[in-house]
Design a protein around this motif. Structure first.
Motif, PDB file in Angstrom:
ATOM      1  N   LYS A  55      -0.153   2.475  -2.447  1.00 26.65           N
ATOM      2  CA  LYS A  55      -0.325   2.082  -3.957  1.00 26.65           C
ATOM      3  C   LYS A  55      -0.324   2.972  -5.134  1.00 26.65           C
ATOM      4  CE  LYS A  55      -4.425   0.273  -6.389  1.00 26.65           C
ATOM      5  NZ  LYS A  55      -5.801  -0.011  -6.550  1.00 26.65           N
ATOM      6  N   GLY A  56       0.716   2.868  -5.880  1.00 21.86           N
ATOM      7  CA  GLY A  56       1.009   3.629  -6.903  1.00 21.86           C
ATOM      8  C   GLY A  56       2.170   3.214  -7.904  1.00 21.86           C
ATOM      9  N   TYR A  57       2.364   3.814  -8.986  1.00 18.09           N
ATOM     10  CA  TYR A  57       3.311   3.639  -9.840  1.00 18.09           C
ATOM     11  C   TYR A  57       4.661   3.741  -9.283  1.00 18.09           C
ATOM     12  CZ  TYR A  57      -0.480   3.913 -13.170  1.00 18.09           C
ATOM     13  OH  TYR A  57      -1.747   3.887 -13.969  1.00 18.09           O
ATOM     14  N   THR A  58       5.628   2.713  -9.867  1.00 17.04           N
ATOM     15  CA  THR A  58       7.028   2.733  -9.032  1.00 17.04           C
ATOM     16  C   THR A  58       7.782   3.761 -10.210  1.00 17.04           C
ATOM     17  OG1 THR A  58       7.685   1.004 -10.761  1.00 17.04           O
ATOM     18  CG2 THR A  58       6.776   0.309  -8.512  1.00 17.04           C
ATOM     19  N   GLY A  59       8.858   4.248  -9.463  1.00 17.58           N
ATOM     20  CA  GLY A  59       9.920   5.365 -10.017  1.00 17.58           C
ATOM     21  C   GLY A  59      10.354   6.193  -8.878  1.00 17.58           C
ATOM     22  N   VAL A  60      11.797   6.687  -9.241  1.00 19.23           N
ATOM     23  CA  VAL A  60      12.402   7.551  -8.659  1.00 19.23           C
ATOM     24  C   VAL A  60      11.576   8.663  -8.356  1.00 19.23           C
ATOM     25  CG1 VAL A  60      14.016   8.037 -10.174  1.00 19.23           C
ATOM     26  CG2 VAL A  60      14.781   8.585  -7.808  1.00 19.23           C
ATOM     27  N   TRP A 112      -2.100  -4.728  -3.419  1.00 21.43           N
ATOM     28  CA  TRP A 112      -1.167  -4.184  -3.900  1.00 21.43           C
ATOM     29  C   TRP A 112       0.183  -4.579  -3.502  1.00 21.43           C
ATOM     30  CZ3 TRP A 112      -4.849  -1.237  -1.625  1.00 21.43           C
ATOM     31  CH2 TRP A 112      -4.492  -0.404  -0.895  1.00 21.43           C
ATOM     32  N   SER A 113       1.418  -4.072  -3.930  1.00 21.63           N
ATOM     33  CA  SER A 113       2.763  -4.541  -3.299  1.00 21.63           C
ATOM     34  C   SER A 113       3.677  -3.330  -3.437  1.00 21.63           C
ATOM     35  CB  SER A 113       3.249  -5.710  -4.039  1.00 21.63           C
ATOM     36  OG  SER A 113       3.278  -5.570  -5.447  1.00 21.63           O
ATOM     37  N   GLY A 228      -1.253  -0.351   4.044  1.00 20.73           N
ATOM     38  CA  GLY A 228      -2.152  -0.771   3.355  1.00 20.73           C
ATOM     39  C   GLY A 228      -3.482  -0.381   3.475  1.00 20.73           C
ATOM     40  N   GLN A 229      -4.551  -0.939   3.185  1.00 20.10           N
ATOM     41  CA  GLN A 229      -5.904  -0.507   2.952  1.00 20.10           C
ATOM     42  C   GLN A 229      -6.563  -0.602   4.528  1.00 20.10           C
ATOM     43  OE1 GLN A 229      -8.328  -2.632   0.478  1.00 20.10           O
ATOM     44  NE2 GLN A 229      -8.044  -4.673   1.493  1.00 20.10           N
TER      45      GLN A 229
END
Length: 235
Positions: A55-60, A112-113, A228-229
């Motif tokens: 679970k987190g922010y996307t980005g390279v 989350w995805s 996942g959790q």
């Protein structure tokens, strides 16, 4: 008459003495016993195992909490040629310029995805693949565990790439032979493959490393891992 008065006085004194005696007994009644906890006890309690989710922010070159790019001591890959980071169900690195040719479905029953993405073009050379790592924590050495992860491969629009043949998982601790597991993606394109990894803990903390391999040497591919959790349980 005097006799009656004397008896009355005597009875009154006796009652006062009895009341005084009862009051003293009540005041001196012992408190309930409270057992103290011995913090130095040798009694052992089961630890609850835990692995950081994706679970987190996307980005390279952007990673969920407690995850990072893994660089082996020898053969580390070029982060530009073989990037890694966090992607979404619809876009590589969550970048609107790099949508998947076919979007992935959400993993069932997960809130989350986001997931981690690695790149690869070799089955043998570590310098031609990116890898991500985290630590599995609160393990009981010698105990057996089941870890559930999801692995997939997709094609980003506008980039030359093929589907990865398999995901590669290593669970290790210093001084011990790593436990290695493969997730076959040959017949699973653009969809999640659920993998339950059974392993034995050799330390309280063990390293989890994910990478991928192409179908043929030199083919460039992207692969993903979702955690996942409550992903890990003791059995």
């Amino acid at each position: 008459m005097n006799l009656v008065q004397n008896l009355s006085i005597g009875l009154s004194l006796a009652c006062l003495m009895m009341m005084s005696s009862c009051s003293q007994e009540d005041a001196q009644m012992p408190e309930p016993k409270v057992e103290s906890i011995n913090t130095n006890s040798n009694l052992k309690t089961d630890m609850i195992p835990w692995m950081p989710p994706t679970k987190g922010y996307t980005g390279v070159d952007t990673y969920p909490n407690l995850w990072e790019r893994y660089s082996p001591n020898s053969g580390a890959s070029d982060p530009v040629a073989y990037p890694s980071g966090t992607s979404s169900l619809t876009h590589l690195w969550g970048n609107s310029s790099f949508s998947w040719v076919k979007s992935l479905s959400a993993v069932p029953n997960q809130p989350w995805s986001s997931f981690l993405t690695v790149a690869t073009s070799s089955k043998l050379q570590l310098k031609k693949r990116s890898m991500v790592q985290t630590n599995i924590q609160f393990l009981t050495p010698g105990a057996n565990y089941a870890l559930t992860i999801y692995v997939a491969s997709t094609l980003p629009a506008g980039k030359v790439a093929t589907f990865a043949k398999q995901g590669h998982v290593s669970i290790s601790t210093p001084g011990a032979e790593p436990q290695v597991f493969n997730v076959d993606l040959t017949n699973s394109k653009n969809c999640w493959v659920k993998k339950i990894i059974m392993f034995k803990a050799k330390a309280q903390v063990m390293k989890f490393i994910f990478s991928a391999e192409p179908a043929q040497e030199g083919q460039y591919a992207y692969a993903h891992v979702f955690v996942g959790q409550d992903a890990i349980v003791k059995f």
